[in-house]
Design a protein around this motif. Structure first.
Motif, PDB file in Angstrom:
ATOM      1  N   GLU A 174       0.802  -1.220   0.000  1.00 13.64           N
ATOM      2  CA  GLU A 174       0.000   0.000   0.000  1.00 13.64           C
ATOM      3  C   GLU A 174       0.836   1.271   0.000  1.00 13.64           C
ATOM      4  O   GLU A 174       0.540   2.225  -0.706  1.00 13.64           O
ATOM      5  CB  GLU A 174      -0.939  -0.002   1.206  1.00 13.64           C
ATOM      6  N   GLY A 175       1.917   1.325   0.768  1.00 13.08           N
ATOM      7  CA  GLY A 175       2.731   2.534   0.863  1.00 13.08           C
ATOM      8  C   GLY A 175       3.406   2.934  -0.436  1.00 13.08           C
ATOM      9  O   GLY A 175       3.626   4.116  -0.697  1.00 13.08           O
ATOM     10  N   THR A 176       3.736   1.955  -1.279  1.00  9.99           N
ATOM     11  CA  THR A 176       4.441   2.240  -2.526  1.00  9.99           C
ATOM     12  C   THR A 176       3.589   2.020  -3.764  1.00  9.99           C
ATOM     13  O   THR A 176       4.024   2.320  -4.867  1.00  9.99           O
ATOM     14  CB  THR A 176       5.691   1.338  -2.656  1.00  9.99           C
ATOM     15  N   CYS A 177       2.389   1.467  -3.577  1.00 15.04           N
ATOM     16  CA  CYS A 177       1.486   1.144  -4.682  1.00 15.04           C
ATOM     17  C   CYS A 177       2.093   0.100  -5.621  1.00 15.04           C
ATOM     18  O   CYS A 177       1.827   0.087  -6.813  1.00 15.04           O
ATOM     19  CB  CYS A 177       1.072   2.396  -5.451  1.00 15.04           C
ATOM     20  N   CYS A 178       2.939  -0.776  -5.063  1.00 11.50           N
ATOM     21  CA  CYS A 178       3.536  -1.851  -5.854  1.00 11.50           C
ATOM     22  C   CYS A 178       2.638  -3.076  -5.814  1.00 11.50           C
ATOM     23  O   CYS A 178       2.217  -3.511  -4.745  1.00 11.50           O
ATOM     24  CB  CYS A 178       4.909  -2.241  -5.321  1.00 11.50           C
ATOM     25  N   ALA A 179       2.345  -3.625  -6.971  1.00  6.53           N
ATOM     26  CA  ALA A 179       1.625  -4.890  -7.085  1.00  6.53           C
ATOM     27  C   ALA A 179       2.660  -5.945  -7.444  1.00  6.53           C
ATOM     28  O   ALA A 179       3.487  -5.735  -8.343  1.00  6.53           O
ATOM     29  CB  ALA A 179       0.547  -4.806  -8.152  1.00  6.53           C
ATOM     30  N   ILE A 180       2.630  -7.067  -6.741  1.00  5.34           N
ATOM     31  CA  ILE A 180       3.616  -8.124  -6.952  1.00  5.34           C
ATOM     32  C   ILE A 180       2.895  -9.362  -7.470  1.00  5.34           C
ATOM     33  O   ILE A 180       1.906  -9.807  -6.889  1.00  5.34           O
ATOM     34  CB  ILE A 180       4.382  -8.416  -5.656  1.00  5.34           C
ATOM     35  N   PHE A 181       3.406  -9.887  -8.568  1.00  7.01           N
ATOM     36  CA  PHE A 181       2.846 -11.062  -9.219  1.00  7.01           C
ATOM     37  C   PHE A 181       3.955 -12.081  -9.434  1.00  7.01           C
ATOM     38  O   PHE A 181       5.132 -11.729  -9.473  1.00  7.01           O
ATOM     39  CB  PHE A 181       2.275 -10.697 -10.605  1.00  7.01           C
ATOM     40  N   THR A 182       3.591 -13.345  -9.612  1.00 10.03           N
ATOM     41  CA  THR A 182       4.535 -14.364 -10.066  1.00 10.03           C
ATOM     42  C   THR A 182       4.059 -14.843 -11.428  1.00 10.03           C
ATOM     43  O   THR A 182       2.884 -14.694 -11.794  1.00 10.03           O
ATOM     44  CB  THR A 182       4.619 -15.561  -9.100  1.00 10.03           C
ATOM     45  N   PHE A 183       4.979 -15.419 -12.184  1.00  5.46           N
ATOM     46  CA  PHE A 183       4.633 -15.988 -13.486  1.00  5.46           C
ATOM     47  C   PHE A 183       5.652 -17.063 -13.815  1.00  5.46           C
ATOM     48  O   PHE A 183       6.734 -17.118 -13.240  1.00  5.46           O
ATOM     49  CB  PHE A 183       4.605 -14.907 -14.581  1.00  5.46           C
ATOM     50  N   SER A 184       5.286 -17.945 -14.730  1.00  2.81           N
ATOM     51  CA  SER A 184       6.190 -19.005 -15.191  1.00  2.81           C
ATOM     52  C   SER A 184       6.508 -18.773 -16.648  1.00  2.81           C
ATOM     53  O   SER A 184       5.637 -18.392 -17.431  1.00  2.81           O
ATOM     54  CB  SER A 184       5.537 -20.379 -15.035  1.00  2.81           C
ATOM     55  N   GLN A 185       7.750 -19.016 -16.993  1.00  3.75           N
ATOM     56  CA  GLN A 185       8.153 -18.911 -18.389  1.00  3.75           C
ATOM     57  C   GLN A 185       7.783 -20.207 -19.104  1.00  3.75           C
ATOM     58  O   GLN A 185       7.751 -21.264 -18.490  1.00  3.75           O
ATOM     59  CB  GLN A 185       9.666 -18.697 -18.492  1.00  3.75           C
ATOM     60  N   PRO A 186       7.511 -20.142 -20.405  1.00  2.00           N
ATOM     61  CA  PRO A 186       7.251 -21.364 -21.159  1.00  2.00           C
ATOM     62  C   PRO A 186       8.493 -22.259 -21.165  1.00  2.00           C
ATOM     63  O   PRO A 186       9.612 -21.761 -21.007  1.00  2.00           O
ATOM     64  CB  PRO A 186       6.920 -20.871 -22.564  1.00  2.00           C
ATOM     65  N   PRO A 187       8.306 -23.575 -21.335  1.00  2.00           N
ATOM     66  CA  PRO A 187       9.445 -24.505 -21.290  1.00  2.00           C
ATOM     67  C   PRO A 187      10.553 -24.196 -22.286  1.00  2.00           C
ATOM     68  O   PRO A 187      11.701 -24.485 -22.041  1.00  2.00           O
ATOM     69  CB  PRO A 187       8.813 -25.861 -21.616  1.00  2.00           C
ATOM     70  N   ASP A 188      10.244 -23.571 -23.420  1.00  2.00           N
ATOM     71  CA  ASP A 188      11.270 -23.285 -24.425  1.00  2.00           C
ATOM     72  C   ASP A 188      12.136 -22.079 -24.056  1.00  2.00           C
ATOM     73  O   ASP A 188      13.089 -21.756 -24.744  1.00  2.00           O
ATOM     74  CB  ASP A 188      10.654 -23.093 -25.807  1.00  2.00           C
TER      75      ASP A 188
END
Length: 70
Positions: free
Chosen positions: A29-43
């Motif tokens: 909230e203090g920095t307005c940062c949204a944090i997400f995770t993601f996976s790269q495709p196998p290639d």
């Protein structure tokens, strides 16, 4: 989708990568940062599988939910 764009964010390799599927982790909230995770495709072997994406929430124009796998 980021502000000022017409396509959903794609972090994959190549000329026409598919939009990246992100999982929301938390919001600072203090920095307005949204944090997400993601996976790269196998290639995309040069990049480790589990990655984190941090963005200023004011740069996000739209989110599109995906169906929850059963």
């Amino acid at each position: 989708m980021l502000k000022g764009t017409a396509e959903f964010l794609a972090l994959g390799p190549g000329q026409n990568p598919q939009p990246t599927e992100f999982s929301f982790v938390r919001f600072k909230e203090g920095t307005c940062c949204a944090i997400f995770t993601f996976s790269q495709p196998p290639d995309a072997a040069q990049v480790p599988a589990g990655r984190e994406f941090i963005i200023d929430c004011r740069s996000i124009a739209a989110l599109s939910p995906l169906p929850f796998p059963l």
